[in-house]
Design a protein around this motif. Sequence first.
Motif, PDB file in Angstrom:
ATOM      1  N   ASP A 189       0.844  -1.196   0.000  1.00  0.00           N
ATOM      2  CA  ASP A 189       0.000   0.000   0.000  1.00  0.00           C
ATOM      3  C   ASP A 189       0.881   1.249   0.000  1.00  0.00           C
ATOM      4  O   ASP A 189       2.001   1.264   0.518  1.00  0.00           O
ATOM      5  N   ASN A 190       0.358   2.322  -0.586  1.00  0.00           N
ATOM      6  CA  ASN A 190       1.134   3.563  -0.654  1.00  0.00           C
ATOM      7  C   ASN A 190       1.065   4.376   0.632  1.00  0.00           C
ATOM      8  O   ASN A 190       1.723   5.413   0.751  1.00  0.00           O
ATOM      9  N   ASN A 191       0.301   3.928   1.617  1.00  0.00           N
ATOM     10  CA  ASN A 191       0.206   4.638   2.890  1.00  0.00           C
ATOM     11  C   ASN A 191       0.976   3.880   3.975  1.00  0.00           C
ATOM     12  O   ASN A 191       0.825   2.664   4.126  1.00  0.00           O
ATOM     13  N   GLY A 192       1.781   4.599   4.735  1.00  0.00           N
ATOM     14  CA  GLY A 192       2.613   3.965   5.745  1.00  0.00           C
ATOM     15  C   GLY A 192       1.820   3.282   6.845  1.00  0.00           C
ATOM     16  O   GLY A 192       2.203   2.222   7.334  1.00  0.00           O
ATOM     17  N   TYR A 193       0.702   3.889   7.244  1.00  0.00           N
ATOM     18  CA  TYR A 193      -0.093   3.297   8.325  1.00  0.00           C
ATOM     19  C   TYR A 193      -0.630   1.936   7.911  1.00  0.00           C
ATOM     20  O   TYR A 193      -0.610   0.979   8.696  1.00  0.00           O
ATOM     21  N   VAL A 194      -1.087   1.818   6.699  1.00  0.00           N
ATOM     22  CA  VAL A 194      -1.618   0.543   6.224  1.00  0.00           C
ATOM     23  C   VAL A 194      -0.507  -0.502   6.185  1.00  0.00           C
ATOM     24  O   VAL A 194      -0.709  -1.667   6.551  1.00  0.00           O
ATOM     25  N   ARG A 195       0.694  -0.113   5.782  1.00  0.00           N
ATOM     26  CA  ARG A 195       1.815  -1.064   5.732  1.00  0.00           C
ATOM     27  C   ARG A 195       2.206  -1.513   7.150  1.00  0.00           C
ATOM     28  O   ARG A 195       2.595  -2.661   7.365  1.00  0.00           O
ATOM     29  N   GLN A 196       2.107  -0.588   8.103  1.00  0.00           N
ATOM     30  CA  GLN A 196       2.378  -0.973   9.490  1.00  0.00           C
ATOM     31  C   GLN A 196       1.419  -2.048   9.958  1.00  0.00           C
ATOM     32  O   GLN A 196       1.814  -3.070  10.538  1.00  0.00           O
ATOM     33  N   VAL A 197       0.138  -1.823   9.709  1.00  0.00           N
ATOM     34  CA  VAL A 197      -0.880  -2.799  10.118  1.00  0.00           C
ATOM     35  C   VAL A 197      -0.659  -4.123   9.398  1.00  0.00           C
ATOM     36  O   VAL A 197      -0.804  -5.211   9.985  1.00  0.00           O
ATOM     37  N   ALA A 198      -0.269  -4.055   8.132  1.00  0.00           N
ATOM     38  CA  ALA A 198      -0.037  -5.281   7.369  1.00  0.00           C
ATOM     39  C   ALA A 198       1.143  -6.058   7.939  1.00  0.00           C
ATOM     40  O   ALA A 198       1.115  -7.297   7.996  1.00  0.00           O
ATOM     41  N   ALA A 199       2.184  -5.343   8.345  1.00  0.00           N
ATOM     42  CA  ALA A 199       3.342  -6.027   8.931  1.00  0.00           C
ATOM     43  C   ALA A 199       2.937  -6.793  10.190  1.00  0.00           C
ATOM     44  O   ALA A 199       3.316  -7.963  10.376  1.00  0.00           O
ATOM     45  N   MET A 200       2.161  -6.154  11.054  1.00  0.00           N
ATOM     46  CA  MET A 200       1.698  -6.845  12.252  1.00  0.00           C
ATOM     47  C   MET A 200       0.709  -7.958  11.884  1.00  0.00           C
ATOM     48  O   MET A 200       0.628  -8.972  12.581  1.00  0.00           O
ATOM     49  N   GLY A 201      -0.006  -7.777  10.797  1.00  0.00           N
ATOM     50  CA  GLY A 201      -0.915  -8.829  10.347  1.00  0.00           C
ATOM     51  C   GLY A 201      -0.165 -10.091   9.956  1.00  0.00           C
ATOM     52  O   GLY A 201      -0.682 -11.206  10.126  1.00  0.00           O
ATOM     53  N   VAL A 202       1.039  -9.937   9.421  1.00  0.00           N
ATOM     54  CA  VAL A 202       1.854 -11.108   9.082  1.00  0.00           C
ATOM     55  C   VAL A 202       2.158 -11.916  10.342  1.00  0.00           C
ATOM     56  O   VAL A 202       2.129 -13.152  10.332  1.00  0.00           O
ATOM     57  N   LEU A 203       2.454 -11.216  11.434  1.00  0.00           N
ATOM     58  CA  LEU A 203       2.721 -11.907  12.694  1.00  0.00           C
ATOM     59  C   LEU A 203       1.480 -12.679  13.166  1.00  0.00           C
ATOM     60  O   LEU A 203       1.579 -13.826  13.625  1.00  0.00           O
ATOM     61  N   LYS A 204       0.313 -12.049  13.070  1.00  0.00           N
ATOM     62  CA  LYS A 204      -0.920 -12.735  13.473  1.00  0.00           C
ATOM     63  C   LYS A 204      -1.184 -13.941  12.581  1.00  0.00           C
ATOM     64  O   LYS A 204      -1.604 -15.000  13.062  1.00  0.00           O
ATOM     65  N   LEU A 205      -0.916 -13.792  11.297  1.00  0.00           N
ATOM     66  CA  LEU A 205      -1.087 -14.913  10.383  1.00  0.00           C
ATOM     67  C   LEU A 205      -0.095 -16.026  10.707  1.00  0.00           C
ATOM     68  O   LEU A 205      -0.419 -17.216  10.621  1.00  0.00           O
ATOM     69  N   TYR A 206       1.118 -15.649  11.099  1.00  0.00           N
ATOM     70  CA  TYR A 206       2.151 -16.631  11.432  1.00  0.00           C
ATOM     71  C   TYR A 206       1.708 -17.525  12.582  1.00  0.00           C
ATOM     72  O   TYR A 206       1.955 -18.725  12.588  1.00  0.00           O
ATOM     73  N   HIS A 207       1.016 -16.927  13.563  1.00  0.00           N
ATOM     74  CA  HIS A 207       0.573 -17.710  14.709  1.00  0.00           C
ATOM     75  C   HIS A 207      -0.604 -18.620  14.341  1.00  0.00           C
ATOM     76  O   HIS A 207      -0.818 -19.647  14.990  1.00  0.00           O
ATOM     77  N   ILE A 208      -1.375 -18.235  13.325  1.00  0.00           N
ATOM     78  CA  ILE A 208      -2.500 -19.080  12.911  1.00  0.00           C
ATOM     79  C   ILE A 208      -2.029 -20.163  11.942  1.00  0.00           C
ATOM     80  O   ILE A 208      -2.314 -21.343  12.117  1.00  0.00           O
ATOM     81  N   ALA A 209      -1.291 -19.745  10.910  1.00  0.00           N
ATOM     82  CA  ALA A 209      -0.889 -20.668   9.841  1.00  0.00           C
ATOM     83  C   ALA A 209       0.512 -20.301   9.356  1.00  0.00           C
ATOM     84  O   ALA A 209       0.663 -19.517   8.406  1.00  0.00           O
ATOM     85  N   PRO A 210       1.567 -20.800   9.996  1.00  0.00           N
ATOM     86  CA  PRO A 210       2.939 -20.455   9.589  1.00  0.00           C
ATOM     87  C   PRO A 210       3.232 -20.807   8.136  1.00  0.00           C
ATOM     88  O   PRO A 210       3.956 -20.070   7.458  1.00  0.00           O
ATOM     89  N   THR A 211       2.690 -21.927   7.672  1.00  0.00           N
ATOM     90  CA  THR A 211       2.983 -22.322   6.291  1.00  0.00           C
ATOM     91  C   THR A 211       2.438 -21.314   5.290  1.00  0.00           C
ATOM     92  O   THR A 211       2.998 -21.151   4.201  1.00  0.00           O
ATOM     93  N   ALA A 212       1.341 -20.632   5.635  1.00  0.00           N
ATOM     94  CA  ALA A 212       0.795 -19.617   4.727  1.00  0.00           C
ATOM     95  C   ALA A 212       1.775 -18.468   4.548  1.00  0.00           C
ATOM     96  O   ALA A 212       1.861 -17.873   3.466  1.00  0.00           O
ATOM     97  N   CYS A 213       2.526 -18.128   5.607  1.00  0.00           N
ATOM     98  CA  CYS A 213       3.544 -17.072   5.486  1.00  0.00           C
ATOM     99  C   CYS A 213       4.644 -17.486   4.521  1.00  0.00           C
ATOM    100  O   CYS A 213       5.139 -16.673   3.732  1.00  0.00           O
ATOM    101  N   ILE A 214       5.013 -18.765   4.555  1.00  0.00           N
ATOM    102  CA  ILE A 214       6.081 -19.247   3.681  1.00  0.00           C
ATOM    103  C   ILE A 214       5.598 -19.295   2.232  1.00  0.00           C
ATOM    104  O   ILE A 214       6.273 -18.816   1.317  1.00  0.00           O
ATOM    105  N   GLU A 215       4.448 -19.861   2.046  1.00  0.00           N
ATOM    106  CA  GLU A 215       3.953 -20.060   0.677  1.00  0.00           C
ATOM    107  C   GLU A 215       3.699 -18.743  -0.047  1.00  0.00           C
ATOM    108  O   GLU A 215       3.848 -18.661  -1.269  1.00  0.00           O
ATOM    109  N   ASN A 216       3.299 -17.706   0.698  1.00  0.00           N
ATOM    110  CA  ASN A 216       2.996 -16.420   0.058  1.00  0.00           C
ATOM    111  C   ASN A 216       4.167 -15.439   0.116  1.00  0.00           C
ATOM    112  O   ASN A 216       4.008 -14.272  -0.253  1.00  0.00           O
ATOM    113  N   ASP A 217       5.326 -15.922   0.562  1.00  0.00           N
ATOM    114  CA  ASP A 217       6.558 -15.139   0.503  1.00  0.00           C
ATOM    115  C   ASP A 217       6.446 -13.821   1.273  1.00  0.00           C
ATOM    116  O   ASP A 217       7.011 -12.809   0.875  1.00  0.00           O
TER     117      ASP A 217
END
Length: 809
Positions: A136-164
């Motif tokens: 996203d072109n907005n920094g706030y959205v990218r911040q939330v997305a970065a933390m979203g990766v962590l939440k996704l990691y705790h739910i489905a670690p393999t999804a983080c790997i597969e989607n790079d």
Amino acid sequence: MNADSGHRKGEIAELKSQLRQLAGSRAPGVEEVKRELYKKVISYMTIGIDVSSLFSEMVMCSATSDLVVKKMCYLYVGNYAKVHPDLALLTINFLQRDCQDDDPMIRGLALRSLCSLRVMNFVEYLVGSLRKALKDNNGYVRQVAAMGVLKLYHIAPTACIENDFVATLKSMLSQDPDAQVREWSRTVCVRCKRFWFWREPTMTVQTKIGRYYIASKSIKDFSEWAQCLVLDMVSKYIPVDPNETFDIMNLLEDRLQHSNSAVVLATIKVFLQLTISMADVHQQVYERIKAPLLTLISSGSPELSYAVLSHLHLLVMRAPILFSSDYKHFYCRYSDPSYVKKLKIEMLTAVASESNMYEIVTELSEYAANVDVGITREAIRAVGKIALNLCDVNAIVDRLLQFLEMERDYVTAETLVLVKDLVRKYPEWSHDCIAVVGNVSSKSIQEPKAKAALIWMLGEYSHDMLDAPYVLESFVDNWLEEDSPEVRLELLTAAAKIFFKRPPESQKLLGAALAAAVDDPDQDVHDRGLFYYRLLQQGVQTAESIVNPPKKAVSDFADIQNSEMRDRIFDEFNSLSVIYREPSYMFLDKEHRKLYEFSDEAAPTDVLPTQKLDANDNDLLLGAFDKEESQSGVSNGDDGPLSAPRSPSPTLLGDSVPPVSASNIPAAFGIDDLLGLNISTPPPPPPSLVLSSKPVLDSGTFQKKWSQLPVALSFEHPISAQSLKTTQPLLRHMQEKSVQCMASGGQSPTFKFFFFAQKADGMPGTGFFLVECLVHTSAGKASVKVKSEDSTFTAAFSDLFKSALSSFM
């Protein structure tokens, strides 16, 4: 209760009806009505009322441009999505739609809510929104997305790997133009214990990330909180050479001038940890950090001053001479709260030296007249500590004796305790001190420690105090009114001492004291009275040689907090450990301690799970077990309470006691000290030690045994461990020798292990052997401490353990 429950149900039904009417409405003023209804729903939810029945209506009314309503709707959805995952499916469409809104604030809030659902079935909906938000072109959205990766990691670690996603985060660490985005990306990388595909220990990842931010100078763009986190990572970094150490410190030099105290303390921790092995540079660091710390003390709130003072106090205790010229910074101000004054008084005590002690004692004497009783006591104790720690005590003794003339009960009480210690260390001052103490009225002293101190001086220096027997008589007459066993024990000993020096005046005194002691309900007092009586039956000279032998001056008094404990706290600099003055394992639950894995190498399934430890911990096992405190007490010749079976009260000073014969004493009694029986039975040789191949011991029991048992044996032993890169090879080797590992940690070249073993079935007893083993791979040696429940087999177990270390390749 029924009426209230029905009333609530009626309100919720009404809310449901009103929300249905507003769904899809675009009439003027509808947004304000929605906001009020949403507030009422959220307030009900906050106080614990179940409003999940409104889920559909809340979702239908979410189509609004009002940001406040959106936030409340997201809050509601996040709260009930975990409890009602079936209802959460209704939110997917409107959350995905909001993730594409023109307003970046709504996009970010919607994505955060979508990631917070944490329902495994929703991962496929989350991945697409995350991939788009990370670019996203907005920094706030990218911040939330970065933390979203962590939440996704705790739910489905393999999804983080597969989607790079991790590759994207790694690029954002260094390339994102927004400092806050880089900060959040770093946080995500650190919060994950180990990304499976980074193939590096988490601690290494952390330190490399922190080192990168320092080298690129991008740390200045971060918020103060983020700077502290980065600096904490850098403090765990091990430079490759001294030049890199100096480069890091030069890059962080300006952080010492930061207005935020947390940033300053975090920077100081980096400087101290990086130079811990460079003695000369470490001392220069102390000189450099003095000015920032002293500046922070005088600025900000009292709470901030106390926190900074606590850290400064820790540094002063490690190097008092470096701060001795800055003692005036620790003078108490009238506006300081009592907890700050108390800490400043401790600082003044610590920095006192031959060059400044008169000025410090003069200042402390002023505090002795403080209206705050607690501060007065602390000031008097400080003067006494300075007198005990320094050789030139002329003026200090005069100050202490002047306190006795203030005629305040609490001042007199504190001073008497200190004068007792003073004459024990400096017997040459006893005449001057006793002359003043003799004028103190015993009736005005109420505190047990002060009474015990006065009674001790009356017994010890009765030749200089003419009325000592008569003062002690008044105490003995009021024996039953004295609540403290400590005072009664001291009174009994003083009566015996004065009898040896002035028998005609004190024979009745001693008889009355012995009679009262033998009938005393306290076991220690009873035992000591019976013991003294039996000693006197052996002869006055024999009793005097034991109760009142010639005494030497006490050289040192036991420190309250030993240096080892201070070193542990120093390793946790810039944390609550410094404020509490104890390592974190003493006040944190086990599940809240920082645990890190060290190796990708999996442990064998038949090895007991080991407790993972902080790799940077200089003591290598902070947060695991109490270390034994070996403080050697200094004896002044006074006897302590001895345990003896209670017997009927004897007739005192005259009647005979049935003689004790060696035949009446069991061989196991083994008493060959005070009664002179010289009975000793050589112990039988212990059988050969055989260890159990599968010992069982849980971590809680291990911790309890470790804190209770003393160190039975300490030694160093060579070990071929130059190629040891992780803890697992040694764990497997020791397991083959029937020695299991309870906890392990560290990094090359230093590893620390806690082992345990158990005697095999059929061996006498069921005792355990506990071992602390510190392996230095570069030196090729292991430092070992052994604790044992059965001292008979300690030497045999140590031989087995040495043999196991010798066979490790």
